[in-house]
Structures are given as structure tokens and as C-alpha cells.
Design an enzyme around this catalytic site. Structure first.
Site, mmCIF file in Angstrom:
data_model
loop_
_atom_site.group_PDB
_atom_site.id
_atom_site.type_symbol
_atom_site.label_atom_id
_atom_site.label_comp_id
_atom_site.label_asym_id
_atom_site.label_seq_id
_atom_site.Cartn_x
_atom_site.Cartn_y
_atom_site.Cartn_z
ATOM 1 N N LYS A 294 0.867 -1.133 -0.105
ATOM 2 C CA LYS A 294 -0.089 -0.066 -0.009
ATOM 3 C C LYS A 294 0.766 1.165 -0.093
ATOM 4 O O LYS A 294 1.765 1.398 0.952
ATOM 5 C CB LYS A 294 -0.840 -0.019 1.084
ATOM 6 C CG LYS A 294 -1.959 1.125 1.213
ATOM 7 C CD LYS A 294 -2.878 1.168 2.315
ATOM 8 C CE LYS A 294 -2.461 1.577 3.753
ATOM 9 N NZ LYS A 294 -2.310 3.103 3.738
ATOM 10 N N ASP B 112 -3.653 4.253 -1.884
ATOM 11 C CA ASP B 112 -4.540 4.770 -0.912
ATOM 12 C C ASP B 112 -4.313 6.466 -0.622
ATOM 13 O O ASP B 112 -3.490 6.759 0.272
ATOM 14 C CB ASP B 112 -4.233 4.084 0.458
ATOM 15 C CG ASP B 112 -4.949 4.539 1.816
ATOM 16 O OD1 ASP B 112 -6.132 4.907 1.530
ATOM 17 O OD2 ASP B 112 -4.372 4.401 2.721
ATOM 18 N N LYS C 67 -7.150 8.213 -0.405
ATOM 19 C CA LYS C 67 -8.196 8.654 0.542
ATOM 20 C C LYS C 67 -8.931 10.007 0.011
ATOM 21 O O LYS C 67 -9.075 10.963 0.561
ATOM 22 C CB LYS C 67 -7.943 8.820 1.870
ATOM 23 C CG LYS C 67 -7.689 7.540 2.544
ATOM 24 C CD LYS C 67 -7.501 7.705 4.064
ATOM 25 C CE LYS C 67 -7.303 6.334 4.544
ATOM 26 N NZ LYS C 67 -6.009 5.910 4.620
ATOM 27 N N ASP D 37 -13.460 14.949 -1.682
ATOM 28 C CA ASP D 37 -13.508 16.346 -2.567
ATOM 29 C C ASP D 37 -15.058 16.346 -3.148
ATOM 30 O O ASP D 37 -15.696 15.583 -3.047
ATOM 31 C CB ASP D 37 -12.441 16.599 -3.018
ATOM 32 C CG ASP D 37 -12.142 18.058 -3.285
ATOM 33 O OD1 ASP D 37 -13.009 19.037 -3.426
ATOM 34 O OD2 ASP D 37 -10.859 18.465 -3.095
ATOM 35 N N THR E 57 -10.505 3.886 11.113
ATOM 36 C CA THR E 57 -10.169 3.076 12.524
ATOM 37 C C THR E 57 -9.370 3.595 13.417
ATOM 38 O O THR E 57 -9.304 3.001 14.552
ATOM 39 C CB THR E 57 -9.076 1.930 11.848
ATOM 40 O OG1 THR E 57 -8.001 2.286 11.317
ATOM 41 C CG2 THR E 57 -9.819 1.025 10.651
ATOM 42 N N ARG F 143 2.902 -0.701 10.756
ATOM 43 C CA ARG F 143 3.786 -0.502 11.813
ATOM 44 C C ARG F 143 4.339 -1.848 12.363
ATOM 45 O O ARG F 143 5.405 -1.975 12.709
ATOM 46 C CB ARG F 143 3.491 0.738 12.869
ATOM 47 C CG ARG F 143 3.665 1.842 12.135
ATOM 48 C CD ARG F 143 2.944 3.014 12.921
ATOM 49 N NE ARG F 143 1.361 2.873 13.007
ATOM 50 C CZ ARG F 143 0.533 3.762 13.565
ATOM 51 N NH1 ARG F 143 1.027 4.724 14.119
ATOM 52 N NH2 ARG F 143 -0.794 3.357 13.102
HETATM 53 O O1 LIG Z 1 -7.383 3.214 4.034
HETATM 54 C C1 LIG Z 1 -6.552 2.562 4.936
HETATM 55 O O2 LIG Z 1 -5.809 1.888 4.366
HETATM 56 C C2 LIG Z 1 -6.824 3.042 6.209
HETATM 57 C C3 LIG Z 1 -8.028 3.347 6.568
HETATM 58 C C4 LIG Z 1 -8.371 3.556 8.073
HETATM 59 O O3 LIG Z 1 -9.507 3.682 8.401
HETATM 60 N N1 LIG Z 1 -7.329 3.382 8.812
HETATM 61 C C5 LIG Z 1 -6.052 2.996 8.460
HETATM 62 O O4 LIG Z 1 -5.296 2.884 9.424
HETATM 63 N N2 LIG Z 1 -5.853 2.967 7.054
HETATM 64 C C6 LIG Z 1 -4.344 2.657 6.692
HETATM 65 O O5 LIG Z 1 -3.925 1.552 7.104
HETATM 66 C C7 LIG Z 1 -2.541 1.796 7.636
HETATM 67 C C8 LIG Z 1 -2.473 0.811 8.880
HETATM 68 O O6 LIG Z 1 -1.113 1.144 9.396
HETATM 69 P P1 LIG Z 1 -0.741 0.700 10.669
HETATM 70 O O7 LIG Z 1 -1.569 1.157 11.831
HETATM 71 O O8 LIG Z 1 0.662 1.008 10.954
HETATM 72 O O9 LIG Z 1 -0.724 -0.803 10.840
HETATM 73 C C9 LIG Z 1 -2.150 3.162 7.605
HETATM 74 O O10 LIG Z 1 -1.297 3.239 6.310
HETATM 75 C C10 LIG Z 1 -3.416 3.758 7.350
HETATM 76 O O11 LIG Z 1 -3.179 5.136 6.304
#
Ligand SMILES: O=C(O)c1cc(=O)[nH]c(=O)n1[C@@H]1O[C@H](COP(=O)(O)O)[C@@H](O)[C@H]1O
Length: 236
Positions: A33, A60, A62, A65, A124, A216
Site C-alpha cells: 500500500k 491509498d 483517500k 472532495d 479505524t 507498523r
Molecule cells: O485506507 C486505509 O488503508 C486506512 C483506513 C483506516 O480507516 N485506517 C487505517 O489505518 N488505514 C491505513 O492503514 C494503515 C495502518 O497502518 P498501521 O496502523 O501502521 O498498521 C495506514 O497506512 C493507514 O493509512
């Protein structure tokens, strides 16, 4: 390994060098991603690098707009021939419909496969308390996420992004064809960080997710290869 083609690893690093180092270190990761941090830094160069290594790509960005602007962004993104693309459901029905059409158009113009366009339901990192008190949304969190997913489906999108805690309900309501992608996934041994509604990788898959997005716990681990292996093994 069976489970690991369902894991999308988030390349949340500041520059191309860091990204390439991770891609090369985690050779068996097949789906990456590229998000706001890296794409803002490198532009499409990172996509070319991933493609030259035969990787699948979740772009991604997001989008959120007005319809005309998200349509333009989706058209441009689709030309890169990426596999997944995100837009916020809260951009509204007109924007979602315009985005869907534009993604098809962009891909056709470039002669590539159109991306699966998926909608963010509710980030999330937002808790039920924050949804009510900060965002002033007068719905229960699972209901809000569900409504956003259903609106996305009605607007012609291919799927939604949701937390693992809502995925079972979304799967039940939106059917087998709707793609459900879950970030906010945490093995028991990893830090939650800013994620508020997490479950473990195996729980998220059992609940009906098609893909998990994990950043992470792998990329910021002292030994990313080991963390990746451990997660893959826990899924098999
Ligand atoms: O669209 C996403 O991937 C995304 C949506 C969401 O609601 N929450 C979310 O954490 N993400 C993405 O998912 C990844 C989570 O990363 P970690 O929290 O490091 O595992 C990040 O790159 C966020 O940008």
C-alpha cells in the site's frame, strides 16, 4: 504460505530509499500500500518501482472532495494501473458515482485494468466516543460504518475499508462479492498505536475480511522480516 497473499503491507515511510529498502527486505510481500506520506514524497516513481518488481498496488490517497475533483483524481490514479484505490464515503453519493465512472474512464484511456474502488467507512482511529462527541454523529458506530458501506455499494463501488470490529456485520449485509479491506489489525504482541478498533489478523480474516492492511507491526518492528514471518505463520 497461504495466508500472506491476503496481507497488504503499508509502505508508510518518508522517501523512496526507505521504501525500496523495505520492498527488498520483505521479498515475499506481494501486495503493497502506497499512502499519502510516500506518494506525496515520491509521486508515481514508487508505483513504477513496485510494478517493475511485479507487485500489486493499493494506492491509498483517500480522496475527499467535490464530485468533479474526486472524479479527476480517480481518472488520473486509474491510469497508473493500480489494483485498489480509496475515496471517503462521506464525500457523498454524487462524488462516489462520479469517482466510479472516472476510474473506468482513466483505466480505459491508459489501456490498463480499472482499479477496485473502495470507500472508507469510518477511519479505524476514531472511537465510538469520538464519533459521538467530536464528530457529532448521532448513530451507533457500527450502524454508521454499515450505512457508509451500503451507500458505497449502491453508488457502484467495489468495496469498503472498515475496522475488523465491523467486518462481520458488513460482510453479512453486503454479500460475498463486496470487497472488505481491514486496516487497524494488530497481532497480540504489537502496539496499538493510534488504532482504536482493532482485532488480530486471524480474527479479522475469520470475520470476513478479504484483505488486511498492516503497517507498523511489520515496518516499524526491530526486525521487519521476522514480524512478517510471524504474522504469516499465525495465519496458516
Ligand atoms: O485506507 C486505509 O488503508 C486506512 C483506513 C483506516 O480507516 N485506517 C487505517 O489505518 N488505514 C491505513 O492503514 C494503515 C495502518 O497502518 P498501521 O496502523 O501502521 O498498521 C495506514 O497506512 C493507514 O493509512
Amino acid at each position: 504460505m497461504m495466508g500472506n497473499d491476503k496481507i497488504i503491507v503499508a509502505l508508510d515511510v518518508p522517501d523512496l530509499e526507505g521504501a525500496i529498502a523495505l520492498i527488498d527486505k520483505l521479498e515475499s510481500v506481494s501486495f503493497w500500500k502506497v499512502g499519502l506520506e510516500l506518494f506525496t514524497s515520491t509521486g508515481p516513481q514508487i508505483l513504477e518501482i513496485l510494478k517493475s518488481r511485479q507487485k500489486r498496488i493499493f494506492l491509498d490517497l483517500k480522496f475527499h472532495d467535490i464530485p468533479n475533483t474526486v472524479a479527476g483524481a480517480c481518472r488520473s490514479s486509474a491510469r497508473y494501473g493500480v489494483d485498489l484505490l480509496t475515496i471517503h464515503a462521506t464525500a457523498g453519493k454524487d462524488a462516489l458515482k462520479a469517482a466510479t465512472e472516472a476510474a473506468q474512464t482513466g483505466a480505459a484511456q491508459a489501456g490498463v485494468q480499472p482499479p477496485k474502488l473502495i470507500a472508507i467507512t469510518l477511519l479505524t482511529s476514531i472511537s465510538a466516543r469520538q464519533l459521538a462527541f467530536d464528530l457529532k454523529i448521532p448513530l451507533e458506530l457500527p450502524e454508521f460504518a454499515l450505512e457508509m458501506a451500503l451507500m458505497a455499494k449502491e453508488s457502484g463501488l467495489d468495496g469498503a475499508v472498515c475496522s475488523p470490529q465491523e467486518v462481520a456485520q458488513l460482510r453479512q449485509t453486503s454479500g460475498d462479492e463486496f470487497l472488505l479491506v481491514c486496516p487497524g489489525v494488530r497481532p497480540t504482541w504489537a502496539d496499538k498505536g493510534d488504532q482504536k478498533r482493532s482485532l488480530t489478523p486471524s480474527q479479522a480474516l475469520q470475520a470476513g475480511a478479504n484483505y488486511l492492511v498492516i503497517g507498523r507491526p511489520i515496518t516499524a518492528a526491530p526486525d521487519p522480516e521476522l514480524a512478517w514471518k510471524r504474522i504469516s505463520e499465525e495465519l496458516n
